[in-house]
Motif scaffolding. Structure first.
Motif, short mmCIF file in Angstrom:
data_model
loop_
_atom_site.label_atom_id
_atom_site.label_comp_id
_atom_site.label_asym_id
_atom_site.label_seq_id
_atom_site.Cartn_x
_atom_site.Cartn_y
_atom_site.Cartn_z
N GLY A 278 -15.34 76.96 42.39
CA GLY A 278 -16.71 76.79 42.86
C GLY A 278 -16.99 75.34 43.27
N PHE A 279 -17.72 75.19 44.37
CA PHE A 279 -18.12 73.87 44.86
C PHE A 279 -19.63 73.88 45.09
CE2 PHE A 279 -13.85 74.87 46.25
CZ PHE A 279 -13.12 73.74 45.92
N GLY A 280 -20.29 72.81 44.69
CA GLY A 280 -21.74 72.76 44.83
C GLY A 280 -22.22 71.37 45.20
N ALA A 281 -23.36 71.32 45.84
CA ALA A 281 -24.00 70.05 46.20
C ALA A 281 -25.50 70.22 46.05
CB ALA A 281 -23.66 69.64 47.63
N SER A 282 -26.16 69.16 45.59
CA SER A 282 -27.61 69.17 45.50
C SER A 282 -28.16 67.87 46.05
CB SER A 282 -28.08 69.37 44.05
OG SER A 282 -27.78 68.23 43.27
N ALA A 283 -29.36 67.94 46.62
CA ALA A 283 -30.02 66.76 47.18
C ALA A 283 -31.48 66.80 46.82
CB ALA A 283 -29.83 66.72 48.70
N ARG A 284 -32.04 65.63 46.56
CA ARG A 284 -33.45 65.54 46.19
C ARG A 284 -34.19 64.69 47.22
NH1 ARG A 284 -35.84 63.58 40.32
NH2 ARG A 284 -37.96 64.40 40.62
N PHE A 285 -35.31 65.21 47.70
CA PHE A 285 -36.09 64.53 48.73
C PHE A 285 -37.52 64.31 48.25
CE2 PHE A 285 -32.89 67.23 50.78
CZ PHE A 285 -32.17 66.28 51.51
N PHE A 286 -38.06 63.13 48.52
CA PHE A 286 -39.46 62.80 48.24
C PHE A 286 -39.81 62.95 46.76
CE2 PHE A 286 -39.19 65.19 52.31
CZ PHE A 286 -39.17 64.09 53.16
N ASN A 287 -38.81 62.95 45.87
CA ASN A 287 -39.03 63.10 44.43
C ASN A 287 -39.72 64.42 44.06
OD1 ASN A 287 -37.87 60.62 43.64
ND2 ASN A 287 -39.75 59.54 44.20
N SER A 288 -39.72 65.39 44.97
CA SER A 288 -40.41 66.65 44.68
C SER A 288 -39.63 67.88 45.15
CB SER A 288 -41.80 66.65 45.33
OG SER A 288 -41.69 66.44 46.72
N LEU A 289 -38.74 67.72 46.13
CA LEU A 289 -38.00 68.85 46.69
C LEU A 289 -36.52 68.69 46.38
CD1 LEU A 289 -37.90 71.40 48.49
CD2 LEU A 289 -37.56 69.86 50.45
N THR A 290 -35.94 69.71 45.74
CA THR A 290 -34.51 69.74 45.42
C THR A 290 -33.85 70.92 46.14
OG1 THR A 290 -34.93 68.80 43.23
CG2 THR A 290 -32.79 69.83 43.58
N VAL A 291 -32.76 70.65 46.84
CA VAL A 291 -32.03 71.68 47.58
C VAL A 291 -30.61 71.77 47.03
CG1 VAL A 291 -31.18 72.41 49.84
CG2 VAL A 291 -33.40 71.26 49.65
N ASN A 292 -30.11 72.98 46.81
CA ASN A 292 -28.73 73.17 46.32
C ASN A 292 -27.98 74.13 47.22
OD1 ASN A 292 -30.62 75.11 44.60
ND2 ASN A 292 -28.61 76.10 44.70
N LEU A 293 -26.69 73.86 47.41
CA LEU A 293 -25.81 74.70 48.21
C LEU A 293 -24.50 74.89 47.45
CD1 LEU A 293 -25.06 76.15 50.89
CD2 LEU A 293 -24.23 73.92 51.71
N ASP A 294 -24.10 76.15 47.26
CA ASP A 294 -22.87 76.47 46.51
C ASP A 294 -21.94 77.34 47.33
OD1 ASP A 294 -24.12 75.16 44.46
OD2 ASP A 294 -24.12 76.87 43.06
N TYR A 295 -20.64 77.17 47.06
CA TYR A 295 -19.64 78.10 47.58
C TYR A 295 -18.67 78.44 46.45
CZ TYR A 295 -15.50 80.01 49.76
OH TYR A 295 -14.44 80.82 50.07
N LYS A 296 -18.39 79.75 46.28
CA LYS A 296 -17.41 80.18 45.29
C LYS A 296 -16.35 81.04 45.97
CE LYS A 296 -17.73 81.29 41.16
NZ LYS A 296 -17.93 82.03 39.89
N GLY A 297 -15.10 80.78 45.61
CA GLY A 297 -13.99 81.59 46.10
C GLY A 297 -13.26 82.21 44.93
N ASN A 298 -13.22 83.55 44.88
CA ASN A 298 -12.53 84.28 43.82
C ASN A 298 -11.28 84.93 44.41
OD1 ASN A 298 -14.76 83.57 42.28
ND2 ASN A 298 -15.78 85.54 42.54
N LEU A 299 -10.12 84.51 43.93
CA LEU A 299 -8.85 84.89 44.56
C LEU A 299 -8.32 86.20 43.97
CD1 LEU A 299 -7.23 81.34 44.73
CD2 LEU A 299 -8.80 82.45 46.33
N TRP A 300 -9.03 87.30 44.27
CA TRP A 300 -8.65 88.61 43.76
C TRP A 300 -7.32 89.09 44.32
CZ3 TRP A 300 -10.92 91.29 39.88
CH2 TRP A 300 -12.21 90.92 39.51
N GLY A 301 -6.98 88.66 45.53
CA GLY A 301 -5.75 89.14 46.16
C GLY A 301 -4.51 88.85 45.35
N PHE A 302 -4.52 87.73 44.58
CA PHE A 302 -3.35 87.37 43.79
C PHE A 302 -3.18 88.26 42.56
CE2 PHE A 302 -4.02 83.45 46.20
CZ PHE A 302 -2.71 83.14 46.58
#
Length: 419
Positions: A278-302
């Protein structure tokens, strides 16, 4: 001070007692999805605190006043001498569509329990129990031809249960901007399936209880670039869940019941869980708005596994969320209310007839402070989405969910001062 320490230990014992008393109910009636028939069930929709409303993401978010069990490194964010507790409940309404009919199903239950506390200024830890998979399906009135005959028998198949994830989380801040975490999980649960076969005046009842358990390790990292941007990373290592089965078969002829089979601890195939990144990033703007973006990869094929009707394939999950709060510490009640929204896309991990069963959901939520300065909140989130499609043997499932989480914050070891 000794009195306060003992009082806090009593709190922990009380929480653990509540945990034990609710583990049995943890996996019953948490979903009505027909896709929970496959594998160990559908992946849970339960989440801790605010994460449900943020598209079920938040790998880069701290556990400052609300717990975040998505990344064990986040536990370093628990304020010193603080204790956090989160209790959740889930309600789900499913609408299942096939080529010729629609059906509505509703399920609800206790969904999660988690607690965390600060050890010192650089480390924190916690314990959580959440559903890992959910099972809740009903196939009623299935007509099947008897081989070599025009006669038919009718089957009713009902499944319930699922697996729990009991985890210990520990986080340590190596540097002021870098935290590492470790998670040790015990996965366990039972999946029940009962099949009733009816032919004229003959009845056959087949009951199976499939038990699974196993341990799993995970690690996490959070790197704070500055006061505005944070990055996160998680990994859960592959593991094998051992299984056993209790099976009983009864038949009734002319309304006289007879036991055909009753066996316990039968060996069944283990279930392989994949490497998850899993990889994630968060950013905070104007001390009031927080945005988060995540990506997860589950390697079921293996894992090289397959279900009776499909194969397991690599899975990608993308989540996007945003949270707005007028002030970090507002003097007025409304300034501390949190508004949240998010989106989640899951490519799915089961492929049937060259078609992957994917799903998506849109989320929204709000956090009401219990008090202005206490840090405790009531978090309510709503999600609506779709899983699968009306094609071949597949069905389209539309779901609506409400999560209610009570998130409490307390301060330990305070010294009382008297003038």
């Amino acid at each position: 001070m000794p009195f306060m320490m003992n009082n806090n230990y009593l709190k922990i014992l009380g929480v653990l007692f509540f945990w034990i008393s609710t583990i049995k109910a943890q996996t019953n009636s948490l979903t009505g999805s027909p896709y929970s028939l496959f594998g160990l069930g559908v992946q849970t929709n339960s989440n801790i605190g605010r994460n449900s409303a943020l598209g079920k993401g938040g790998i880069a978010l701290e556990s400052n006043y609300l717990l975040n069990t998505l990344n064990p490194a986040s536990f370093t964010g628990i304020p010193e001498k603080s204790f956090l507790l989160d209790i959740g409940f889930l309600g789900e309404l499913n609408n299942v569509s096939t080529n010729d009919k629609d059906e509505n199903r509703f399920s609800s239950n206790f969904s999660n329990l988690a607690m965390g506390f600060s050890i010192n200024e650089r480390s924190g830890m916690g314990i959580s129990i959440v559903p890992f998979t959910d099972v809740g399906y009903a196939l009623i009135g299935i007509a099947t031809n008897i081989e070599g005959s025009q006669d038919q028998f009718i089957s009713n198949i009902i499944g319930s249960g699922g697996l729990n994830d009991l985890s210990l989380h520990y986080g340590y801040r190596i540097y002021d901007n870098l935290s590492l975490g470790m998670k040790a999980s015990f996965l366990f649960g039972v999946i029940d399936q009962t099949e009733n076969i009816i032919f004229e005046e003959t009845f056959l009842n087949i009951a199976e209880e499939n038990y699974y358990n196993g341990f799993r390790l995970g690690f996490g990292l959070q790197y704070k670039i500055d006061d505005q941007y944070t990055l996160g990373f998680t990994t859960d290592f592959p593991t094998s869940l051992s299984g056993s089965q209790d099976r009983s078969v009864f038949k009734s002829l002319d309304f006289i019941p007879t036991e055909v089979e009753d066996e316990n601890d039968l060996a069944i195939d283990s279930f392989e869980l994949p490497l998850e990144l899993g990889f994630g990033a968060s950013a905070r703007f104007f001390n009031s708005l927080t945005v988060n973006l995540d990506y997860k990869g589950n390697l079921w094929g293996f894992t090289k596994q397959s279900d009776d009707i499909g194969d397991y394939v690599d899975q990608s999950i993308i989540s996007l969320g945003a949270q707005y709060r007028a002030k970090e510490i507002g003097l007025k009640y409304w300034e501390n209310i949190e508004f949240r929204a998010g989106f989640n896309y899951d490519s799915g991990y089961l492929k049937v007839n060259d078609q992957t069963i994917n799903n998506y959901s849109v989320t929204a939520g709000i956090g009401f402070p219990i008090s202005i300065r206490g840090g405790s909140m009531i978090n309510i989130s709503y999600a609506t989405g779709q899983r699968g499609t009306v094609s071949g043997i597949l069905v389209e499932e539309k779901f609506n969910m409400i999560n209610v989480n009570i998130s409490l914050k307390d301060i330990w070891f305070r010294k009382l001062k008297f003038n």
